[in-house]
Design a protein around this motif. Sequence first.
Motif, mmCIF file in Angstrom:
data_model
loop_
_atom_site.group_PDB
_atom_site.id
_atom_site.type_symbol
_atom_site.label_atom_id
_atom_site.label_comp_id
_atom_site.label_asym_id
_atom_site.label_seq_id
_atom_site.Cartn_x
_atom_site.Cartn_y
_atom_site.Cartn_z
ATOM 1 N N PHE A 1 18.133 22.673 38.780
ATOM 2 C CA PHE A 1 17.375 23.759 39.386
ATOM 3 C C PHE A 1 16.369 23.150 40.348
ATOM 4 C CE2 PHE A 1 18.546 27.499 36.863
ATOM 5 C CZ PHE A 1 19.213 26.892 35.818
ATOM 6 N N ARG A 2 15.847 23.965 41.239
ATOM 7 C CA ARG A 2 14.790 23.503 42.114
ATOM 8 C C ARG A 2 13.757 24.607 42.271
ATOM 9 N NH1 ARG A 2 17.817 23.194 48.043
ATOM 10 N NH2 ARG A 2 18.071 25.458 48.354
ATOM 11 N N GLN A 3 12.546 24.181 42.569
ATOM 12 C CA GLN A 3 11.468 25.137 42.741
ATOM 13 C C GLN A 3 10.550 24.668 43.855
ATOM 14 O OE1 GLN A 3 9.230 26.028 39.178
ATOM 15 N NE2 GLN A 3 8.628 28.021 39.986
ATOM 16 N N GLU B 1 10.400 31.136 43.068
ATOM 17 C CA GLU B 1 10.958 31.088 41.719
ATOM 18 C C GLU B 1 11.899 29.887 41.589
ATOM 19 O OE1 GLU B 1 10.942 35.850 40.632
ATOM 20 O OE2 GLU B 1 12.810 34.720 40.638
ATOM 21 N N ARG B 2 12.115 29.490 40.344
ATOM 22 C CA ARG B 2 13.052 28.403 40.098
ATOM 23 C C ARG B 2 14.461 28.873 40.442
ATOM 24 N NH1 ARG B 2 11.628 24.570 35.152
ATOM 25 N NH2 ARG B 2 9.697 24.713 36.344
ATOM 26 N N GLU B 3 15.173 28.052 41.182
ATOM 27 C CA GLU B 3 16.468 28.435 41.753
ATOM 28 C C GLU B 3 17.575 27.560 41.196
ATOM 29 O OE1 GLU B 3 18.394 28.632 46.293
ATOM 30 O OE2 GLU B 3 16.650 27.374 45.858
ATOM 31 N N PHE B 4 18.680 28.187 40.797
ATOM 32 C CA PHE B 4 19.840 27.453 40.312
ATOM 33 C C PHE B 4 20.501 26.709 41.462
ATOM 34 C CE2 PHE B 4 23.365 26.438 37.721
ATOM 35 C CZ PHE B 4 24.509 26.627 38.471
ATOM 36 N N VAL B 5 20.814 25.425 41.204
ATOM 37 C CA VAL B 5 21.462 24.588 42.217
ATOM 38 C C VAL B 5 22.902 24.284 41.836
ATOM 39 C CG1 VAL B 5 21.415 22.314 43.317
ATOM 40 C CG2 VAL B 5 19.278 23.569 42.946
ATOM 41 N N GLY B 6 23.127 23.950 40.582
ATOM 42 C CA GLY B 6 24.472 23.640 40.131
ATOM 43 C C GLY B 6 24.440 23.229 38.677
ATOM 44 N N PHE C 1 29.836 24.223 38.143
ATOM 45 C CA PHE C 1 29.449 25.546 38.630
ATOM 46 C C PHE C 1 28.430 25.334 39.744
ATOM 47 C CE2 PHE C 1 31.368 27.840 35.129
ATOM 48 C CZ PHE C 1 31.443 26.862 34.152
ATOM 49 N N ASP C 2 28.677 25.951 40.884
ATOM 50 C CA ASP C 2 27.737 25.739 41.983
ATOM 51 C C ASP C 2 27.471 27.058 42.701
ATOM 52 O OD1 ASP C 2 30.263 24.129 44.113
ATOM 53 O OD2 ASP C 2 30.096 26.167 43.325
ATOM 54 N N VAL C 3 26.718 26.968 43.792
ATOM 55 C CA VAL C 3 26.368 28.162 44.547
ATOM 56 C C VAL C 3 26.977 28.056 45.941
ATOM 57 C CG1 VAL C 3 24.282 28.651 43.264
ATOM 58 C CG2 VAL C 3 24.163 27.132 45.237
ATOM 59 N N ASP C 4 27.359 29.179 46.469
ATOM 60 C CA ASP C 4 28.042 29.200 47.766
ATOM 61 C C ASP C 4 27.213 28.540 48.866
ATOM 62 O OD1 ASP C 4 29.601 32.486 47.324
ATOM 63 O OD2 ASP C 4 30.138 30.481 46.600
ATOM 64 N N LEU C 5 25.921 28.834 48.885
ATOM 65 C CA LEU C 5 25.088 28.363 49.994
ATOM 66 C C LEU C 5 24.946 26.847 50.022
ATOM 67 C CD1 LEU C 5 22.226 31.031 50.172
ATOM 68 C CD2 LEU C 5 24.095 30.652 51.788
ATOM 69 N N LEU C 6 25.119 26.206 48.864
ATOM 70 C CA LEU C 6 24.932 24.766 48.796
ATOM 71 C C LEU C 6 26.246 23.996 48.707
ATOM 72 C CD1 LEU C 6 21.928 24.652 46.293
ATOM 73 C CD2 LEU C 6 21.863 24.583 48.790
ATOM 74 N N ARG C 7 27.323 24.737 48.533
ATOM 75 C CA ARG C 7 28.619 24.078 48.352
ATOM 76 C C ARG C 7 28.962 23.266 49.593
ATOM 77 N NH1 ARG C 7 32.277 28.378 46.613
ATOM 78 N NH2 ARG C 7 31.028 28.177 44.724
ATOM 79 N N ALA D 1 17.952 30.255 34.521
ATOM 80 C CA ALA D 1 16.951 29.287 34.082
ATOM 81 C C ALA D 1 16.364 29.664 32.726
ATOM 82 C CB ALA D 1 15.843 29.173 35.130
ATOM 83 N N ALA D 2 16.225 30.960 32.474
ATOM 84 C CA ALA D 2 15.609 31.422 31.231
ATOM 85 C C ALA D 2 16.432 31.050 30.002
ATOM 86 C CB ALA D 2 15.412 32.925 31.295
#
Length: 124
Positions: free
Chosen positions: A37-39, A44-49, A59-65, A108-109
Amino acid sequence: QVYLTESGGGLVQPGGSLRLACSVSGTALDDYIMGWFRQAPGEEREFVGAVLWNTGSVFDVDLLRGRFIVSRDRVMNTMYLQMHRLKPEDTAVYYCAANSDTNTWYSAAKYDYWGRGTQVTVSS
């Protein structure tokens, strides 16, 4: 109990690359999913992968793939985040975390254990 320690952060120029590592110790991890995650300040804390420890499924996110790649080394008990073509908006504290509920890899929670984070600053 799972203990996590991030390393590899620092200052990098836009367009550069950086590899973060998350050293893991404690309980066996085969039932865990490990996440990055990154913040950024004020955000807010953001999932990265994330990576499922026993299978290596990612598992990843489209914007960072394509720029951010998550992997793990079971022998070294280490998870990695390889980052390419870094941008100033990637500046943040990067955290690794462990989650015993492998179905909630995006939240994140739901993560049970966290490292202290490592600062990544992308600036010229």
